[in-house]
Design an enzyme around this catalytic site. Sequence first.
Site, PDB file in Angstrom:
ATOM      1  N   CYS A  41      18.053  17.418 -77.356  1.00 46.08           N
ATOM      2  CA  CYS A  41      19.047  16.538 -77.965  1.00 46.08           C
ATOM      3  C   CYS A  41      18.469  15.182 -78.325  1.00 46.08           C
ATOM      4  O   CYS A  41      18.840  14.568 -79.316  1.00 46.08           O
ATOM      5  CB  CYS A  41      20.232  16.366 -77.022  1.00 46.08           C
TER       6      CYS A  41
ATOM      7  N   LYS B 252      30.525  26.096 -65.706  1.00 43.06           N
ATOM      8  CA  LYS B 252      30.489  27.148 -66.755  1.00 43.06           C
ATOM      9  C   LYS B 252      29.179  26.958 -67.518  1.00 43.06           C
ATOM     10  O   LYS B 252      29.056  26.094 -68.375  1.00 43.06           O
ATOM     11  CB  LYS B 252      31.681  26.948 -67.697  1.00 43.06           C
TER      12      LYS B 252
ATOM     13  N   GLU C  85      28.210  14.375 -73.303  1.00 42.77           N
ATOM     14  CA  GLU C  85      26.821  14.152 -73.740  1.00 42.77           C
ATOM     15  C   GLU C  85      26.590  15.092 -74.908  1.00 42.77           C
ATOM     16  O   GLU C  85      26.535  16.312 -74.726  1.00 42.77           O
ATOM     17  CB  GLU C  85      25.833  14.475 -72.607  1.00 42.77           C
TER      18      GLU C  85
ATOM     19  N   GLU D  69      22.291  17.693 -87.215  1.00 40.09           N
ATOM     20  CA  GLU D  69      21.399  18.120 -86.148  1.00 40.09           C
ATOM     21  C   GLU D  69      20.913  19.544 -86.413  1.00 40.09           C
ATOM     22  O   GLU D  69      21.723  20.473 -86.483  1.00 40.09           O
ATOM     23  CB  GLU D  69      22.147  18.065 -84.805  1.00 40.09           C
TER      24      GLU D  69
HETATM   25  P1  NAD Z   1      27.857  24.265 -77.550  1.00 39.44           P
HETATM   26  O1  NAD Z   1      28.771  23.123 -77.754  1.00 39.44           O
HETATM   27  O2  NAD Z   1      27.926  25.393 -78.506  1.00 39.44           O
HETATM   28  O3  NAD Z   1      28.060  24.914 -76.104  1.00 39.44           O
HETATM   29  C1  NAD Z   1      27.916  24.166 -74.917  1.00 39.44           C
HETATM   30  C2  NAD Z   1      28.770  24.792 -73.845  1.00 39.44           C
HETATM   31  O4  NAD Z   1      30.135  24.712 -74.234  1.00 39.44           O
HETATM   32  C3  NAD Z   1      28.493  26.261 -73.576  1.00 39.44           C
HETATM   33  O5  NAD Z   1      28.563  26.504 -72.193  1.00 39.44           O
HETATM   34  C4  NAD Z   1      29.634  26.952 -74.290  1.00 39.44           C
HETATM   35  O6  NAD Z   1      29.955  28.213 -73.754  1.00 39.44           O
HETATM   36  C5  NAD Z   1      30.749  25.976 -74.049  1.00 39.44           C
HETATM   37  N1  NAD Z   1      31.880  26.095 -74.981  1.00 39.44           N
HETATM   38  C6  NAD Z   1      31.877  26.587 -76.236  1.00 39.44           C
HETATM   39  N2  NAD Z   1      33.126  26.519 -76.761  1.00 39.44           N
HETATM   40  C7  NAD Z   1      33.927  25.973 -75.810  1.00 39.44           C
HETATM   41  C8  NAD Z   1      35.302  25.629 -75.756  1.00 39.44           C
HETATM   42  N3  NAD Z   1      36.123  25.850 -76.773  1.00 39.44           N
HETATM   43  N4  NAD Z   1      35.781  25.071 -74.627  1.00 39.44           N
HETATM   44  C9  NAD Z   1      34.959  24.831 -73.578  1.00 39.44           C
HETATM   45  N5  NAD Z   1      33.639  25.142 -73.585  1.00 39.44           N
HETATM   46  C10 NAD Z   1      33.127  25.704 -74.685  1.00 39.44           C
HETATM   47  O7  NAD Z   1      26.385  23.647 -77.515  1.00 39.44           O
HETATM   48  P2  NAD Z   1      25.027  24.423 -77.345  1.00 39.44           P
HETATM   49  O8  NAD Z   1      24.668  25.077 -78.615  1.00 39.44           O
HETATM   50  O9  NAD Z   1      25.072  25.254 -76.095  1.00 39.44           O
HETATM   51  O10 NAD Z   1      24.025  23.221 -77.047  1.00 39.44           O
HETATM   52  C11 NAD Z   1      23.391  22.514 -78.047  1.00 39.44           C
HETATM   53  C12 NAD Z   1      24.068  21.180 -78.245  1.00 39.44           C
HETATM   54  O11 NAD Z   1      24.058  20.455 -77.021  1.00 39.44           O
HETATM   55  C13 NAD Z   1      23.341  20.300 -79.241  1.00 39.44           C
HETATM   56  O12 NAD Z   1      24.263  19.626 -80.029  1.00 39.44           O
HETATM   57  C14 NAD Z   1      22.589  19.324 -78.345  1.00 39.44           C
HETATM   58  O13 NAD Z   1      22.239  18.104 -78.953  1.00 39.44           O
HETATM   59  C15 NAD Z   1      23.568  19.136 -77.252  1.00 39.44           C
HETATM   60  N6  NAD Z   1      22.922  18.601 -76.054  1.00 39.44           N
HETATM   61  C16 NAD Z   1      23.174  17.308 -75.694  1.00 39.44           C
HETATM   62  C17 NAD Z   1      22.545  16.768 -74.592  1.00 39.44           C
HETATM   63  C18 NAD Z   1      22.799  15.347 -74.163  1.00 39.44           C
HETATM   64  O14 NAD Z   1      22.479  15.020 -73.032  1.00 39.44           O
HETATM   65  N7  NAD Z   1      23.365  14.501 -74.998  1.00 39.44           N
HETATM   66  C19 NAD Z   1      21.660  17.552 -73.843  1.00 39.44           C
HETATM   67  C20 NAD Z   1      21.424  18.855 -74.249  1.00 39.44           C
HETATM   68  C21 NAD Z   1      22.076  19.378 -75.344  1.00 39.44           C
END
Ligand code: NAD
Length: 494
Positions: free
Chosen positions: A289, A181, A256, A392
């Site tokens: 991140c 997804k 992550e 963040e």
């Molecule tokens: P997000 O949590 O909003 O979304 C990530 C994914 O989760 C998307 O595909 C979204 O559609 C899905 N999602 C949203 N609600 C959900 C639910 N209730 N159930 C299942 N899936 C759901 O994050 P974002 O804004 O897309 O990404 C940014 C975040 O990701 C930041 O916090 C960043 O630090 C983190 N990040 C971490 C790493 C790492 O390796 N640690 C790498 C990249 C990004």
Amino acid sequence: MHTTKEVAGVSVSGDHWIGGQRVASSSAFEDVSPIDETVIAHIARGGPVEAAMAIAAAEQAFPQWAATPPAERARLLHRVADLVEERIEQLAIVETTDNGALLRSHLRGVMPRVAHNFRFFADYLVNDLHHPEFDTRGHTNRVSWDPSGVAVLITPWNAPLMLATWKVAPALAAGCTVVLKPAEWSPLTASLLADITAEAGLPPGVFNVVQGYGEDVGDALTGDPHVSRISFTGSVPTARLIAMSAAANLTPCSFELGGKSPFIVFADADMDSAVANAVEQYDNAGQVCLAGVRLLVQSSVHDEFVARFVARASALRQGDPRDLATDVGPQISREHFDRIDGFVQRALASGAEAVIGGGPNVDVAAPGRGNLYYQPTLLTGARPGSEVLTDEVFGPVLTISTFDTEDEAVALANGTEFGLAGVLFTGDPDRATRVGARLVAGTLWVNCFFVRDLRAPFGGSRHSGVGREGGSWSFDFYCDVKNTCTNNDRWITP
Ligand code: NAD
């Protein structure tokens, strides 16, 4: 209604990919390019029905894929890598148009790494599982790796295909079947990957893509009892929701998550290198991140550091990410842009000062088009404990604070709920060992930044994650690791 669109000259389906077929949904959502806020595609808006279909397709394909000899699975994954390499330019321009990250980075670093993800885990599967044996009083304990079943992989928008394949490749190598997804803000390259897996010869149902909003499909994907593993990269609040949903079936999760990493500069550091690496924290318009967004600089070199940082950061070119000379592109979306600006304006209102930046870059966007370009910003004087120092922001916003002693540096560095990464610049190896041992971080870079080796563990401490990815850490997560203990004295020989 099926949706296929030309994006930057590449034909991309906006449909799901389930059981080896394109599947439409009754409704679609708009995919907006951050470059100028124009609609570039319409994407199927999946829900519980599509999630269940994809899981069923993956479950049906699992026995055959799990029983496919490792050498054949590896061959198919290398074929996927070949096709990624053949299409690097297409994948790069589509990703840039979709998420606004630099075309230069996609061409030179990110898409080659996507191919490498597949090659690495294909090779790992055939070369690195040595099935250790332990003898115990006439008994032999033999370790094996059984594929666990259907893996649900949920990924963010900041490095869409790289982060997705960092999960897809080990899951498929391990013999799991996959439901991916991708993030709703960057859905396109996952769809191109589906085409590639089909062309490479992966059997139908081995790799599936469900498009849509997390809140629409999240529970259906993560609460399904037929799912054996959930691997998620994204934000802390979403991880909490997934953990609650997965708890019903005790489905193992790998998380992550976010970060607020420190970038520590001691007076004895190589200042040229420290400054150059500090400015690199604006990479991907700050949407990384791992970025060391809290600059912690020893007081005695603060003024020199700031002067050199400002000179270097002021030379960054902000603009269209398709231009290979651009250093900083746009933010991903209007919503995210406003969130970043909210952090900055509240910090300024409560006494912080902008050394550089502090608002939108109004000179960049084409007239009459949307403008998601936020100036690289450095804030000083933020109130201790204020949100811009603890939460963040995920944009091109760095803060700078000073310290005098190692103890002060460590206390500041560890003073958030996160523990994803740390960056430490010092010329003294003993200090690096001493301070490094006290920093809470899944990855610590000493006198460098962003050097990655897929064999090494990657992940976060505290709220930055659960588990690790990379090499054996990724592979083992997707397997049921089994120990078979055999009594060697009980064979009936004819
Ligand atoms: P997000 O949590 O909003 O979304 C990530 C994914 O989760 C998307 O595909 C979204 O559609 C899905 N999602 C949203 N609600 C959900 C639910 N209730 N159930 C299942 N899936 C759901 O994050 P974002 O804004 O897309 O990404 C940014 C975040 O990701 C930041 O916090 C960043 O630090 C983190 N990040 C971490 C790493 C790492 O390796 N640690 C790498 C990249 C990004």
